[in-house]
Scaffold this active site. Structure first.
Site, mmCIF file in Angstrom:
data_model
loop_
_atom_site.group_PDB
_atom_site.id
_atom_site.type_symbol
_atom_site.label_atom_id
_atom_site.label_comp_id
_atom_site.label_asym_id
_atom_site.label_seq_id
_atom_site.Cartn_x
_atom_site.Cartn_y
_atom_site.Cartn_z
ATOM 1 C CE LYS A 1 -16.075 22.599 8.647
ATOM 2 N NZ LYS A 1 -16.179 23.880 9.387
ATOM 3 C CD GLN B 1 -15.360 24.491 12.823
ATOM 4 O OE1 GLN B 1 -14.964 24.355 11.665
ATOM 5 N NE2 GLN B 1 -16.632 24.379 13.132
ATOM 6 C CG ASP C 1 -16.317 28.979 6.905
ATOM 7 O OD1 ASP C 1 -17.009 28.026 6.524
ATOM 8 O OD2 ASP C 1 -15.591 28.950 7.910
HETATM 9 N N1 GUN Z 1 -19.271 26.502 13.179
HETATM 10 C C1 GUN Z 1 -20.492 26.014 12.878
HETATM 11 N N2 GUN Z 1 -20.663 25.975 11.545
HETATM 12 C C2 GUN Z 1 -19.526 26.452 11.000
HETATM 13 C C3 GUN Z 1 -19.090 26.642 9.653
HETATM 14 O O1 GUN Z 1 -19.801 26.401 8.672
HETATM 15 N N3 GUN Z 1 -17.839 27.129 9.502
HETATM 16 C C4 GUN Z 1 -17.044 27.438 10.560
HETATM 17 N N4 GUN Z 1 -15.842 27.940 10.320
HETATM 18 N N5 GUN Z 1 -17.417 27.277 11.808
HETATM 19 C C5 GUN Z 1 -18.647 26.778 12.019
#
Ligand code: GUN
Length: 280
Positions: free
Chosen positions: A53, A97, A120
């Site tokens: 990211k 996350q 998100d």
């Molecule tokens: N953990 C697994 N997929 C995701 C996601 O799309 N965003 C976040 N923040 N955590 C995750």
């Protein structure tokens, strides 16, 4: 033989569009768009996702502010910190996350993120807007990416039978809502579904997000279907999807590989959501 859906190529187009908007934002506002990335503890998969990211932010001219907290951080400390990010004028998007350590309530943390900065789209306000079909909310990255991947095939969604296997808050439920908003007839299957194969075999569009290596086999797929594999299952021998790609590709019309399918799209849509948030 099916056509492979190239997630990397579609993601590159999405990121390039985001980059152009980010450059324009910086020119007009005298600062870069900013994404705050919060990680708690050092779950190995989370470390990989966060790294990807941050790299995508760099590619798109978006500033990333990474905050790594110790595994033992309390929920109160984390929520207090999220409040500071909500108030920070250089931060347009916030991402925590997941998964978080067991002693922290994920729902409480997600609720502590301002809906406007919820990159998100996991906040109840944004999830609610999606389910109401309101278009001004933030849509979760993976579901948004999946819709782009389906569109990239040229197969129209309206009127098709879309079967979603998995009912998580971050993929299954929101992709079901998005497909419905795009006029698909949607069936959601899960671990308690009886005769799963009966449903998957009737799917024109099959989205699989269960987290089990090669859970969907070729005999469960309708000939010519669009198959989207959200699985990311790591073991000693490599990274595998939820679909047995090698055999499924002979039955499906279009299918995403793992890696190189949905994964790059999730990251691209995160940047897109952040840019959208900044430009609002
Ligand atoms: N953990 C697994 N997929 C995701 C996601 O799309 N965003 C976040 N923040 N955590 C995750």
């Amino acid at each position: 033989m099916s056509e492979m859906i190239d997630g990397k190529a579609v993601a590159a187009r999405v990121k390039e569009a985001a980059r152009i908007r980010a450059v324009e934002f910086e020119r007009a506002n005298g600062r870069k768009i900013g994404l705050a990335v919060v990680r708690v503890g050092d779950d190995p998969a989370s470390c990989i996702y966060v790294r990807n990211k941050i790299k995508a932010c760099e590619q798109c001219g978006v500033a990333s502010y990474t905050h790594v907290f110790d595994e033992k951080t309390t929920q109160a400390e984390l929520i207090d910190f999220l409040g500071k990010l909500n108030a920070d004028a250089n931060v347009d998007g916030i991402l925590v996350q997941l998964p978080l350590p067991k002693h922290i309530d994920e729902r409480a943390c997600i609720a502590a993120i301002s809906p406007q900065k919820d990159a998100d789209g996991f906040n109840a306000v944004n999830a609610g807007k999606l389910f109401l079909g309101e278009r001004d909310g933030v849509v979760a990255c993976t579901p948004r990416g999946i819709i782009e991947l389906i569109r990239s095939t040229g197969v129209s969604i309206a009127g098709k039978h879309a079967v979603v296997v998995g009912r998580s808050n971050i993929v299954g439920k929101p992709i079901a809502a998005l497909l419905l908003n795009n006029d698909a007839t949607v069936t959601v299957c899960h671990s308690k579904t009886q005769d799963l194969r009966e449903y998957t075999l009737s799917a024109d569009i099959l989205v699989v997000a269960v987290g089990k290596k090669h859970f969907i086999t070729a005999d469960m797929i309708k000939r010519g279907a669009v198959v989207i594999d959200v699985g990311m299952n790591r073991d000693e021998t490599g990274l595998y999807g939820d679909v047995d790609y090698e055999n499924a590709k002979d039955v499906a019309g279009h299918i995403t590989p793992v890696p190189g399918g949905v994964g790059p799209m999730t990251v691209a849509m995160l940047i897109s959501n952040t840019v959208d948030g900044a430009c609002k």
